[in-house]
Design an enzyme around this catalytic site. Structure first.
Site, short mmCIF file in Angstrom:
data_model
loop_
_atom_site.label_atom_id
_atom_site.label_comp_id
_atom_site.label_asym_id
_atom_site.label_seq_id
_atom_site.Cartn_x
_atom_site.Cartn_y
_atom_site.Cartn_z
N HIS A 59 0.87 -1.19 0.00
CA HIS A 59 0.00 0.00 0.00
C HIS A 59 0.90 1.22 0.00
CE1 HIS A 59 -3.67 -2.36 0.93
NE2 HIS A 59 -2.82 -3.15 1.54
N ASN A 91 -6.59 0.80 -2.67
CA ASN A 91 -7.43 1.47 -1.66
C ASN A 91 -6.88 2.83 -1.25
OD1 ASN A 91 -5.31 0.19 -0.29
ND2 ASN A 91 -6.52 -0.30 1.51
N ASP A 302 2.28 -7.01 2.43
CA ASP A 302 1.06 -6.26 2.76
C ASP A 302 1.46 -4.96 3.47
OD1 ASP A 302 -1.54 -5.45 3.04
OD2 ASP A 302 -2.09 -6.93 4.57
#
Ligand code: DOR
Ligand code: ZN
Length: 422
Positions: A59, A91, A302
């Protein structure tokens, strides 16, 4: 541009061998035992030369959440962690559900010019799970996969349509597996430690049901699917048996699932809060076994950087996520190779060749003619993890104080040294 990486122990698919590598115009021109050079030399004596590490699940938070991370800080952190390529989840704000955002991310990453950044488009508009995003346009703009990571696509029919539609563009769905109704706002694993702490638990079945659904869709449709951040022993078993009967399912897990158990949540340290939650010893061991026997194809971080204000609140209110890109290599090497007997070639497959194969990216191996994406590490170097020293804006690691082996010495992208340890 022309130089020789000399005297390193090169990690190939099938073993480690002391070799020299001639890098010319961004490519690996030659690999041989002794390459004489009249030009520059990078001395890799005592170091290990890996194919450039690839993290297919990070991310980077830009656009929209630049207080947590941005493409520049995330790229700097990535190369410091040994990564030559990363794939960033959609996101953001706005969500990467259209070609404009996809194009922006690629443009910014090229301006920054450190690691290769591949955008992942969302499956549904706004990651709301209601209607499909502009998948074809995002594919044309350079998205390498689609995912609503952070959430599951709860409507099975929409997930079916997404798989069918995306397969037409050769894009794989990366599935965040969590039945939201069953998880019901749980923040830790449901078990002894959720009872002891009084923190709301999330049952394994919330993850397993969605893993089983994605497998069922993939099997019925004959379309590949990829399972994100597997954390349960039962999820590993579902994937193992699906693979045994030929389902085209691939899967990933992360260092926090094979290094930690949920005993860490009894500290109430919000840096241990992650989704899916850290589970129990049985799960941790199953993840290691899955990585060893190929049930789990690859290791991802992640990498989920958050700001202090997102984490310095009570446990139930804190953001989910661990800043993992700068610790993944050392944690994986220390736990899997030093403690669990994995070979360096296995580690290289898990952290480079496998993600490249799953997403069809260039790279993943050290071979003549390939791009000179190379990670050089000092495996003997020992250090203690300190999140406050991270280059990432996200200092949120549950590994503070942990002693690990394996320091990144150089990260080389298309032949250019993008990171060199001080
Ligand atoms: O812990 C997590 N953090 N899990 C996710 O699936 C999303 C991620 C984030 O975006 O912070
Ligand atoms: Zn996720």
């Amino acid at each position: 541009m022309k130089y020789v990486i000399k005297n390193g122990s090169v990690v190939f698919k099938d073993g480690v061998k002391k070799c020299d590598i001639l890098v010319e115009d961004g490519r690996i021109a030659r690999i041989a035992e002794d390459i004489q050079s009249d030009g520059d030399v990078l001395n890799a004596e005592g170091l290990h030369v890996f194919p450039g590490l690839i993290d297919m699940h990070v991310h980077l938070r830009e656009p929209g959440f630049e207080g947590k991370e941005d493409i520049e800080s995330g790229s700097k952190a990535a190369v410091a962690g040994g990564f030559t390529q990363v794939c960033c989840m959609p996101n953001t704000n706005p969500v990467n559900d259209n070609a404009v955002v996809t194009t922006y991310i690629k443009y910014r990453a090229e301006q920054v010019g450190l690691c290769k950044v591949h955008p992942i488009g969302s499956i549904t508009k706004g990651e709301k799970g209601e209607e499909l995003a502009e998948i074809g346009k995002m594919a044309a703009a350079g998205a390498v996969a689609i995912s609503d990571d952070g959430r599951s696509v709860m409507d099975s029919k929409i997930m079916r349509l997404a798989m069918e539609y995306a397969s037409g563009f050769n894009l794989r769905c990366l599935a965040h597996c969590e039945d939201e109704n069953l998880a019901d706002g749980g923040v830790v694993n449901e078990g002894l430690n959720s009872t002891i702490t009084g923190l709301k638990g999330s049952i394994r079945a919330a993850e397993d049901i969605m893993i089983a659904r994605e497998i069922a869709l993939s099997e019925s449709l004959g379309i590949p699917v990829h399972i994100c951040h597997v954390s349960t022993y039962s999820g590993v078993e579902l994937i193992r048996s699906a693979k045994a009967r030929g389902v085209k399912v691939t899967a990933e897990s992360c260092p926090h699932y094979f290094c930690l158990t949920d005993d860490v949540v009894t500290s109430f340290d919000t840096y241990t809060k992650v989704n899916p939650p850290i589970r129990e010893e049985r799960d941790r061991l199953a993840v290691i076994e899955g990585l060893k026997d190929g049930t789990l194809d690859c290791i991802v971080t992640d990498h989920a950087p958050h700001s202090k204000k997102d984490k310095q609140v009570e446990y139930s209110l804190a953001a989910f996520g661990i800043s993992g890109i700068e610790t993944s290599f050392a944690l994986s090497y220390t736990k899997l190779v030093k403690e669990c007997g994995f070979t360096l070639s296995q580690l290289a497959r898990l952290m480079s060749a496998a993600p490249a194969a799953i997403l069809g990216l260039d790279g993943g191996t050290v071979e003549e003619g390939g791009a000179a994406d190379i990670t050089i590490a000092d495996l003997a170097a020992k250090y203690v993890i300190d999140g406050e020293k991270f280059i990432s804006k996200g200092k949120n690691t549950p590994f503070n104080g942990r002693e690990v082996y394996g320091k990144i010495a150089y990260t080389i992208v298309d032949g250019e040294i993008k990171y060199a340890a001080r």
